[in-house]
Design a protein around this motif. Structure first.
Motif, PDB file in Angstrom:
ATOM      1  N   ILE A 191      -9.121 -26.801  -6.889  1.00 48.70           N
ATOM      2  CA  ILE A 191      -8.936 -25.448  -7.442  1.00 48.70           C
ATOM      3  C   ILE A 191      -9.152 -25.461  -8.944  1.00 48.70           C
ATOM      4  N   GLU A 192     -10.028 -24.575  -9.398  1.00 54.18           N
ATOM      5  CA  GLU A 192     -10.300 -24.432 -10.836  1.00 54.18           C
ATOM      6  C   GLU A 192      -9.302 -23.468 -11.472  1.00 54.18           C
ATOM      7  N   VAL A 193      -9.173 -22.270 -10.879  1.00 49.75           N
ATOM      8  CA  VAL A 193      -8.293 -21.233 -11.423  1.00 49.75           C
ATOM      9  C   VAL A 193      -7.595 -20.523 -10.266  1.00 49.75           C
ATOM     10  N   ARG A 194      -6.333 -20.242 -10.472  1.00 48.12           N
ATOM     11  CA  ARG A 194      -5.566 -19.451  -9.497  1.00 48.12           C
ATOM     12  C   ARG A 194      -4.861 -18.329 -10.243  1.00 48.12           C
ATOM     13  N   ARG A 195      -5.027 -17.099  -9.753  1.00 54.25           N
ATOM     14  CA  ARG A 195      -4.330 -16.005 -10.411  1.00 54.25           C
ATOM     15  C   ARG A 195      -3.883 -14.949  -9.404  1.00 54.25           C
ATOM     16  N   THR A 196      -2.778 -14.308  -9.723  1.00 51.63           N
ATOM     17  CA  THR A 196      -2.234 -13.252  -8.877  1.00 51.63           C
ATOM     18  C   THR A 196      -2.752 -11.918  -9.379  1.00 51.63           C
ATOM     19  N   LEU A 197      -3.261 -11.103  -8.464  1.00 55.38           N
ATOM     20  CA  LEU A 197      -3.760  -9.777  -8.809  1.00 55.38           C
ATOM     21  C   LEU A 197      -2.729  -8.737  -8.408  1.00 55.38           C
ATOM     22  N   SER A 198      -2.646  -7.657  -9.170  1.00 54.16           N
ATOM     23  CA  SER A 198      -1.678  -6.601  -8.844  1.00 54.16           C
ATOM     24  C   SER A 198      -2.283  -5.613  -7.856  1.00 54.16           C
ATOM     25  N   ARG A 199      -3.177  -6.095  -7.028  1.00 53.20           N
ATOM     26  CA  ARG A 199      -3.842  -5.248  -6.038  1.00 53.20           C
ATOM     27  C   ARG A 199      -3.460  -5.701  -4.633  1.00 53.20           C
ATOM     28  N   SER A 200      -3.620  -4.778  -3.717  1.00 51.30           N
ATOM     29  CA  SER A 200      -3.329  -5.066  -2.314  1.00 51.30           C
ATOM     30  C   SER A 200      -4.615  -5.479  -1.610  1.00 51.30           C
ATOM     31  N   LEU A 201      -4.470  -6.244  -0.538  1.00 47.30           N
ATOM     32  CA  LEU A 201      -5.624  -6.559   0.312  1.00 47.30           C
ATOM     33  C   LEU A 201      -6.057  -5.329   1.111  1.00 47.30           C
ATOM     34  N   MET A 202      -5.166  -4.368   1.242  1.00 47.13           N
ATOM     35  CA  MET A 202      -5.451  -3.171   2.025  1.00 47.13           C
ATOM     36  C   MET A 202      -6.593  -2.407   1.367  1.00 47.13           C
ATOM     37  N   PRO A 203      -7.634  -2.084   2.123  1.00 43.16           N
ATOM     38  CA  PRO A 203      -8.787  -1.403   1.519  1.00 43.16           C
ATOM     39  C   PRO A 203      -8.516   0.068   1.211  1.00 43.16           C
ATOM     40  N   GLU A 204      -9.265   0.596   0.279  1.00 42.94           N
ATOM     41  CA  GLU A 204      -9.205   2.023  -0.021  1.00 42.94           C
ATOM     42  C   GLU A 204     -10.067   2.769   0.997  1.00 42.94           C
ATOM     43  N   GLY A 205      -9.885   4.078   1.069  1.00 43.58           N
ATOM     44  CA  GLY A 205     -10.740   4.909   1.903  1.00 43.58           C
ATOM     45  C   GLY A 205     -10.383   4.948   3.372  1.00 43.58           C
ATOM     46  N   LEU A 206      -9.193   4.493   3.741  1.00 43.14           N
ATOM     47  CA  LEU A 206      -8.818   4.478   5.157  1.00 43.14           C
ATOM     48  C   LEU A 206      -8.638   5.885   5.735  1.00 43.14           C
ATOM     49  N   LEU A 207      -8.391   6.861   4.874  1.00 41.68           N
ATOM     50  CA  LEU A 207      -8.203   8.240   5.348  1.00 41.68           C
ATOM     51  C   LEU A 207      -9.462   9.088   5.168  1.00 41.68           C
ATOM     52  N   LYS A 208     -10.538   8.451   4.729  1.00 38.93           N
ATOM     53  CA  LYS A 208     -11.768   9.189   4.454  1.00 38.93           C
ATOM     54  C   LYS A 208     -12.263   9.919   5.711  1.00 38.93           C
ATOM     55  N   ASP A 209     -12.651  11.174   5.518  1.00 42.98           N
ATOM     56  CA  ASP A 209     -13.218  12.022   6.575  1.00 42.98           C
ATOM     57  C   ASP A 209     -12.215  12.385   7.672  1.00 42.98           C
ATOM     58  N   LEU A 210     -10.937  12.153   7.460  1.00 47.88           N
ATOM     59  CA  LEU A 210      -9.935  12.553   8.447  1.00 47.88           C
ATOM     60  C   LEU A 210      -9.430  13.961   8.127  1.00 47.88           C
ATOM     61  N   GLY A 211      -9.149  14.706   9.175  1.00 45.37           N
ATOM     62  CA  GLY A 211      -8.632  16.054   9.010  1.00 45.37           C
ATOM     63  C   GLY A 211      -7.138  16.127   9.275  1.00 45.37           C
ATOM     64  N   PRO A 212      -6.539  17.309   9.130  1.00 44.53           N
ATOM     65  CA  PRO A 212      -5.093  17.466   9.345  1.00 44.53           C
ATOM     66  C   PRO A 212      -4.622  16.979  10.712  1.00 44.53           C
ATOM     67  N   GLN A 213      -5.395  17.271  11.778  1.00 44.56           N
ATOM     68  CA  GLN A 213      -4.979  16.843  13.113  1.00 44.56           C
ATOM     69  C   GLN A 213      -5.002  15.316  13.238  1.00 44.56           C
ATOM     70  N   ASP A 214      -5.974  14.678  12.586  1.00 43.00           N
ATOM     71  CA  ASP A 214      -6.033  13.210  12.600  1.00 43.00           C
ATOM     72  C   ASP A 214      -4.778  12.612  11.970  1.00 43.00           C
ATOM     73  N   LEU A 215      -4.354  13.217  10.856  1.00 39.50           N
ATOM     74  CA  LEU A 215      -3.151  12.711  10.196  1.00 39.50           C
ATOM     75  C   LEU A 215      -1.919  12.903  11.075  1.00 39.50           C
ATOM     76  N   ALA A 216      -1.847  14.027  11.750  1.00 39.21           N
ATOM     77  CA  ALA A 216      -0.715  14.274  12.661  1.00 39.21           C
ATOM     78  C   ALA A 216      -0.716  13.234  13.782  1.00 39.21           C
ATOM     79  N   ASN A 217      -1.877  12.935  14.317  1.00 36.58           N
ATOM     80  CA  ASN A 217      -1.985  11.933  15.389  1.00 36.58           C
ATOM     81  C   ASN A 217      -1.576  10.552  14.889  1.00 36.58           C
ATOM     82  N   LEU A 218      -2.073  10.197  13.716  1.00 36.82           N
ATOM     83  CA  LEU A 218      -1.785   8.875  13.154  1.00 36.82           C
ATOM     84  C   LEU A 218      -0.312   8.723  12.856  1.00 36.82           C
TER      85      LEU A 218
END
Length: 200
Positions: free
Chosen positions: A173-200
């Motif tokens: 290992i050359e460098v190890r650093r902690t990022l203040s970001r999540s592994l969870m991707p952005e855009g998971l709700l993209k193109d979803l409508g109100p009914q989709d959110l209710a279902n989820l």
């Protein structure tokens, strides 16, 4: 990295005339609380710029609030929500014993609907230290990003966002650093409508 962080912290303390407890030339392990205070200060004083930096624009937040207000929560369909959960690959990190993300069992009892969907839409907003991403640059030039799931005296085990596991020898290992970001991707709700959110 340490030098750059020190310079940013010093500029913030001077320009904002606020001492948030950061001490120069100290390793990150002893500085996380000060970095967190600085981050909160910047988020409160410069919300537009903070939003741009973490991918959370005011416009996107307002759009989400409008979508939540239109959602017919009482008409949610469990089976359709399950299909959506699988289609959006949520179960990859939130299902099973080897899940990378937090267990979602009983999550609606711990969070309001609004808070839950804000966390989905803006996954980097408030990341628990337990789920912060670690980035590791190897001496051979390869870079791995994920969660450290186990550490040995001479190696560590890292799991990435695709649920792939790597055993990385400490000596390589050359460098190890902690990022203040999540592994969870952005855009998971993209193109979803109100009914989709209710279902989820």
């Amino acid at each position: 990295e340490l030098q750059a962080r020190d310079q940013v912290a010093e500029l913030l303390q001077l320009n904002l005339r606020t001492d948030f407890g950061y001490r120069l030339a100290q390793r990150s392990s002893s500085q996380q609380a000060a970095v967190d205070r600085a981050t909160e200060l910047v988020r409160d004083r410069f919300p537009e710029e903070y939003g741009r930096q973490v991918g959370e624009s005011t416009e996107a937040a307002e759009k989400l609030q409008q979508l939540l207000a239109q959602t017919p929560w009482h008409t949610g369909d469990l089976e359709q929500g399950r299909k959506l959960f699988i289609q959006r690959a949520c179960q990859q990190c939130h299902g099973g014993r080897k899940a990378l993300g937090p267990d979602l069992l009983g999550v609606t009892g711990r969070f309001s609907k609004e808070d839950l969907f804000i966390a989905i839409a803006f996954p980097h907003r408030d990341v628990s230290p337990r789920y912060q991403t670690t980035q590791i640059a190897m001496k051979n030039g390869h870079v791995h990003t994920g969660l450290v799931v186990y550490e040995y005296p001479d190696a560590l085990v890292l799991r990435d966002g695709q649920n792939r596991t790597y055993r990385l020898n400490t000596k390589d290992i050359e460098v190890r650093r902690t990022l203040s970001r999540s592994l969870m991707p952005e855009g998971l709700l993209k193109d979803l409508g109100p009914q989709d959110l209710a279902n989820l």
